[in-house]
Design an enzyme around this catalytic site. Structure first.
Site, short mmCIF file in Angstrom:
data_model
loop_
_atom_site.label_atom_id
_atom_site.label_comp_id
_atom_site.label_asym_id
_atom_site.label_seq_id
_atom_site.Cartn_x
_atom_site.Cartn_y
_atom_site.Cartn_z
CG HIS A 140 -2.05 0.83 1.23
ND1 HIS A 140 -3.40 0.90 1.69
CD2 HIS A 140 -2.00 2.08 0.80
CE1 HIS A 140 -4.04 1.71 1.54
NE2 HIS A 140 -3.25 2.76 0.90
CG HIS B 85 -1.44 6.61 -1.51
ND1 HIS B 85 -2.60 6.40 -2.47
CD2 HIS B 85 -1.76 5.98 -0.43
CE1 HIS B 85 -3.36 6.00 -1.70
NE2 HIS B 85 -2.69 5.63 -0.46
NE ARG C 163 0.00 11.36 -2.59
CZ ARG C 163 -1.10 10.86 -1.96
NH1 ARG C 163 -1.89 10.08 -2.79
NH2 ARG C 163 -1.35 11.13 -0.71
CG ASN D 125 -5.12 7.50 -4.64
OD1 ASN D 125 -4.15 7.05 -4.81
ND2 ASN D 125 -5.57 8.21 -3.34
CG HIS E 204 -5.88 1.73 5.56
ND1 HIS E 204 -7.11 1.61 5.48
CD2 HIS E 204 -5.68 2.59 4.54
CE1 HIS E 204 -7.93 2.34 4.46
NE2 HIS E 204 -7.22 2.87 3.74
CG ASN F 203 -9.43 7.96 5.08
OD1 ASN F 203 -9.73 6.96 5.59
ND2 ASN F 203 -9.79 8.26 4.19
CG ASP G 37 -2.30 4.60 3.72
OD1 ASP G 37 -2.30 5.05 2.62
OD2 ASP G 37 -3.45 5.00 4.31
ZN LIG Z 1 -6.89 4.09 2.12
#
Ligand SMILES: [Zn+2]
Length: 450
Positions: free
Chosen positions: A78, A80, A82, A112, A252, A298, A325
């Site tokens: 997990h 990110h 970007r 994302n 998470h 989050n 995360d």
């Molecule tokens: Zn998430």
């Protein structure tokens, strides 16, 4: 490897006097366990070619690894990165450099981005950028729904068939809250042994939510984020996964109650796996008292009791793995009023040290357990062949060398990540990642990019 001044060939490396943690009762100190006898590891031609006490190999470069432990290269489910779209926060190059410094040899890049990774074109772009950067393997995660909009399934099969060979799908950052869409997604990925990774957050129960719903949110006057908003979705999805006979991965997990639901689902034999972040293993919502948005994340930081429940669940295997995360944000997105600040924390460069503090130094997990929760199991869940393989002759040359006895040092915001939003800044954490090898080639040596 982009630095032409460093070792870039496929020469051999001899890691001398290293300890490969063996399974056994957690003691907190690997050297006290039977089986943890210092040995040597020979890396050659991209693989581990030999392990033994008296290895020698003419021409091999040698690392004196006295006091260090060797783990199979860490795998993050997990991350990110970007890119594309938010290169001001992170790029594949900077994010994977941070990963290597944290001991990782593979990361799953979340979908994302902008554009969203919901087509074969975007996942292949991310995959290629990862190969070009060369710090670690990048396995793209595909979006479950088009544009993460939660309305229509993305072309999961096309992404699975692409050069990126996507097997994990997630709308992470958002929840697939429509139960019918979630059911369809779970049904669809069965055909190619895929998995749906859910960001469990009921959108209606968390409208405007800022911080764990409890004493602290009441005291600070911030809108509360109830545990049930996570737990209700996890319970529903476990039931859906069972009904469909497909694989669910819960991102998470942040509450003790969520861990209880996953324990129940696993007791039924359902295909449910779960991850916990380093920050949820160490930090609580008490830290929000100063309204510093570096602690805004989050799902939110929870209570002391939740932290204890998550640690127990990771120790007994209910929660399968640690996933960072890692969520980089530029300064302007984090240095504002709490309510306006972005959710998220960086984590790749500190994960192993946090896990040592939260799990090993507390006696809950031994280093063999850490290898299992941070390499073996995340690779298996992510369907990553060639990673997460215990160190043995013939295994790929993915090795992390770590010094658990390094004196605790305060975490700084300086690092390879483009962003500075680490919640651990100033906190004294034990341990140090000394070196990382990817296919037998160092990406990190002496704690620095090789
Ligand atoms: Zn998430």
């Amino acid at each position: 490897m982009t630095d032409s001044g460093s070792v870039t060939d496929n020469g051999s490396w001899l890691i001398k006097g290293v300890t490969i943690p063996a399974s056994g009762k957690p003691s907190g100190k690997p050297s006290e366990k039977q089986g943890d006898v210092p040995t040597s590891i020979l890396l050659s031609g991209g693989s581990i070619t030999a392990i033994g006490p008296d290895l020698d190999h003419p021409g091999a470069r040698t690392i004196d690894a006295d006091g260090l432990i060797a783990l199979p290269g860490l795998v993050d489910l997990h991350t990110h990165l970007r890119e594309p779209g938010r290169e001001d926060a992170e790029t594949v190059e900077t994010g994977t450099a941070a990963a290597a410094l944290g001991g990782y040899t593979a990361v799953h890049a979340m979908a994302n981005t902008d554009p969203v990774a919901d087509t074969a074109g975007v996942v292949e772009q991310v995959w290629r950028l990862g190969r070009a950067a060369g710090h670690c393997d990048v396995q793209p995660v595909g979006a479950v729904t088009v544009g993460l909009n939660g309305a229509r399934l993305a072309e999961l099969g096309t992404m699975a068939d692409s050069a990126a060979r996507v097997r994990v799908f997630s709308d992470d950052g958002r929840c697939v809250s429509d139960p019918l869409l979630m059911r369809r997604a779970l049904e669809y990925v069965k055909a190619f042994d895929g998995v749906i990774a859910q960001h469990a957050q009921d959108p209606r129960l968390t409208e405007g939510a800022q911080l764990n719903e409890g004493e602290m949110s009441a005291r600070l006057g911030l809108a509360g984020w109830p545990a049930v908003a996570e737990e209700a979705v996890i319970a529903r999805d476990c039931l859906l996964a069972a009904h469909v006979g497909s694989a669910l991965h819960v991102c998470h997990v942040s509450t003790a109650g969520s861990a209880e639901i996953i324990r129940w689902a696993k007791s039924k034999g359902w295909q449910v796996t779960a991850e916990v972040t380093p920050h949820h293993l160490l930090l609580t919502d008490e830290l929000a008292a100063g309204y510093d948005p570096v602690f805004k994340v989050n799902p939110p930081l929870r209570t002391e009791a939740d932290v204890a429940g998550l640690r127990r669940a990771l120790a007994d295997g209910t929660i399968d793995c640690v996933a960072t995360d890692h969520a980089p944000h530029p300064v302007e997105a984090k240095e504002s009023e709490w309510a306006e600040a972005a959710f998220g924390m960086t984590g790749l460069e500190t994960a192993l040290r946090v896990v040592q503090r939260a799990m090993v130094d507390t006696g809950l997990l031994d280093w063999a357990g850490v290898a299992d929760r941070m390499s073996v199991r995340p690779a298996r869940i992510g369907r990553l062949t060639g990673h997460g393989i215990p160190l043995a002759p013939g295994a790929p040359g993915h090795v992390t060398l770590y010094d658990p006895a390094a004196p605790a040092e305060a975490v700084t915001t300086a690092g390879a990540s483009k962003s500075r939003n680490t919640p651990f800044a100033g906190m004294e954490l034990p341990g140090r990642v000394v070196a990382t090898f990817l296919r037998g080639v160092p990406t990190v040596l002496d704690g620095k990019l090789a």
